[in-house]
Design an enzyme around this catalytic site. Sequence first.
Site, PDB file in Angstrom:
ATOM      1  N   GLU A  58       0.820  -1.225   0.000  1.00  0.00           N
ATOM      2  CA  GLU A  58       0.000   0.000   0.000  1.00  0.00           C
ATOM      3  C   GLU A  58       0.853   1.274   0.000  1.00  0.00           C
ATOM      4  O   GLU A  58       0.305   2.380  -0.088  1.00  0.00           O
ATOM      5  CB  GLU A  58      -0.934   0.017   1.222  1.00  0.00           C
ATOM      6  CG  GLU A  58      -2.122  -0.927   1.130  1.00  0.00           C
ATOM      7  CD  GLU A  58      -1.764  -2.390   1.239  1.00  0.00           C
ATOM      8  OE1 GLU A  58      -0.900  -2.728   2.077  1.00  0.00           O
ATOM      9  OE2 GLU A  58      -2.311  -3.210   0.476  1.00  0.00           O
ATOM     10  N   VAL A  81       9.878  -6.342   4.111  1.00  0.00           N
ATOM     11  CA  VAL A  81       9.332  -7.553   3.499  1.00  0.00           C
ATOM     12  C   VAL A  81      10.337  -8.686   3.739  1.00  0.00           C
ATOM     13  O   VAL A  81      11.491  -8.605   3.313  1.00  0.00           O
ATOM     14  CB  VAL A  81       9.084  -7.357   1.987  1.00  0.00           C
ATOM     15  CG1 VAL A  81       8.337  -8.562   1.425  1.00  0.00           C
ATOM     16  CG2 VAL A  81       8.301  -6.086   1.721  1.00  0.00           C
ATOM     17  N   HIS A  88       4.797 -14.913  -2.729  1.00  0.00           N
ATOM     18  CA  HIS A  88       4.186 -13.706  -2.185  1.00  0.00           C
ATOM     19  C   HIS A  88       5.232 -12.597  -1.991  1.00  0.00           C
ATOM     20  O   HIS A  88       5.007 -11.450  -2.364  1.00  0.00           O
ATOM     21  CB  HIS A  88       3.516 -14.047  -0.848  1.00  0.00           C
ATOM     22  CG  HIS A  88       2.454 -13.079  -0.455  1.00  0.00           C
ATOM     23  ND1 HIS A  88       1.342 -12.848  -1.227  1.00  0.00           N
ATOM     24  CD2 HIS A  88       2.326 -12.274   0.631  1.00  0.00           C
ATOM     25  CE1 HIS A  88       0.582 -11.949  -0.641  1.00  0.00           C
ATOM     26  NE2 HIS A  88       1.166 -11.580   0.478  1.00  0.00           N
ATOM     27  N   ARG A 127      19.507  -4.251   9.842  1.00  0.00           N
ATOM     28  CA  ARG A 127      19.394  -3.096   8.937  1.00  0.00           C
ATOM     29  C   ARG A 127      18.462  -2.016   9.471  1.00  0.00           C
ATOM     30  O   ARG A 127      18.177  -1.043   8.788  1.00  0.00           O
ATOM     31  CB  ARG A 127      18.879  -3.566   7.569  1.00  0.00           C
ATOM     32  CG  ARG A 127      19.839  -4.518   6.893  1.00  0.00           C
ATOM     33  CD  ARG A 127      19.258  -5.158   5.661  1.00  0.00           C
ATOM     34  NE  ARG A 127      19.979  -6.383   5.329  1.00  0.00           N
ATOM     35  CZ  ARG A 127      19.694  -7.169   4.325  1.00  0.00           C
ATOM     36  NH1 ARG A 127      18.704  -6.871   3.511  1.00  0.00           N
ATOM     37  NH2 ARG A 127      20.395  -8.263   4.104  1.00  0.00           N
TER      38      ARG A 127
HETATM   39  N1  INI Z   1       3.532  -6.700   3.771  1.00  0.00           N
HETATM   40  C1  INI Z   1       4.730  -6.248   4.192  1.00  0.00           C
HETATM   41  O1  INI Z   1       4.920  -5.030   4.372  1.00  0.00           O
HETATM   42  N2  INI Z   1       5.748  -7.143   4.411  1.00  0.00           N
HETATM   43  C2  INI Z   1       5.586  -8.489   4.227  1.00  0.00           C
HETATM   44  O2  INI Z   1       6.566  -9.243   4.464  1.00  0.00           O
HETATM   45  C3  INI Z   1       4.334  -8.965   3.766  1.00  0.00           C
HETATM   46  N3  INI Z   1       4.137 -10.398   3.562  1.00  0.00           N
HETATM   47  O3  INI Z   1       5.073 -11.171   3.734  1.00  0.00           O
HETATM   48  O4  INI Z   1       3.052 -10.821   3.244  1.00  0.00           O
HETATM   49  C4  INI Z   1       3.289  -8.021   3.556  1.00  0.00           C
HETATM   50  N4  INI Z   1       2.076  -8.404   3.134  1.00  0.00           N
HETATM   51  C5  INI Z   1       0.924  -7.538   3.172  1.00  0.00           C
HETATM   52  C6  INI Z   1       0.844  -6.652   1.945  1.00  0.00           C
HETATM   53  O5  INI Z   1       1.792  -5.598   1.998  1.00  0.00           O
HETATM   54  C7  INI Z   1      -0.560  -6.021   1.792  1.00  0.00           C
HETATM   55  O6  INI Z   1      -0.835  -5.240   2.930  1.00  0.00           O
HETATM   56  C8  INI Z   1      -1.663  -7.054   1.593  1.00  0.00           C
HETATM   57  O7  INI Z   1      -1.336  -7.964   0.562  1.00  0.00           O
HETATM   58  C9  INI Z   1      -3.000  -6.353   1.223  1.00  0.00           C
HETATM   59  O8  INI Z   1      -2.875  -5.641  -0.013  1.00  0.00           O
END
Ligand code: INI
Length: 153
Positions: A58, A81, A88, A127
């Site tokens: 987002e 992430v 994913h 980090r």
């Molecule tokens: N969002 C992250 O910021 N980091 C992650 O590691 C992650 N994983 O692993 O799923 C993650 N997923 C949520 C994603 O950013 C969205 O909020 C979701 O898919 C809804 O659009």
Amino acid sequence: MSRDTPEPNLDGSALRIAVVVARFNEDITSRLLVGALKAAERHAVKEHTVNWVPGAFELPVVAQKLAKSGRFDAVVCLGCVVRHETDHYRYIAGESASGIQRASLDTGVPCIFGVITCDTKEQALERSGGEQGNKGEDAMRTAIETANLLRSL
Ligand code: INI
């Protein structure tokens, strides 16, 4: 730094900077935010806002809206992430990076990729204020330098 390399202009005193930070992996992203805000203070950033989003995916849409608003000289995007066993990770990290870059190029306002992408939480900790520095701090410095450069061109 060689004699021919100019020093970056890290004077934030004329700059308004928006920060967008992902709640996913908040234990890490809150550390990135602390680093970014410390750097903003150290470099005397005139004004800043903090906006939380659900996840790294987002970050681009909110960064784009802030960049388009005309109220900010740069947008700092913070997230984390961590790789999992599925694809994913690749989608979230890749779309976050390309969306943030697109927000920059479409608006002319630098949107900075302060997103940690790594294999493990341990690496993320390193980090975000550990042995490898703080990517949030780096992202704020990058925002200040790039916004000042763009103003001067
Ligand atoms: N969002 C992250 O910021 N980091 C992650 O590691 C992650 N994983 O692993 O799923 C993650 N997923 C949520 C994603 O950013 C969205 O909020 C979701 O898919 C809804 O659009």
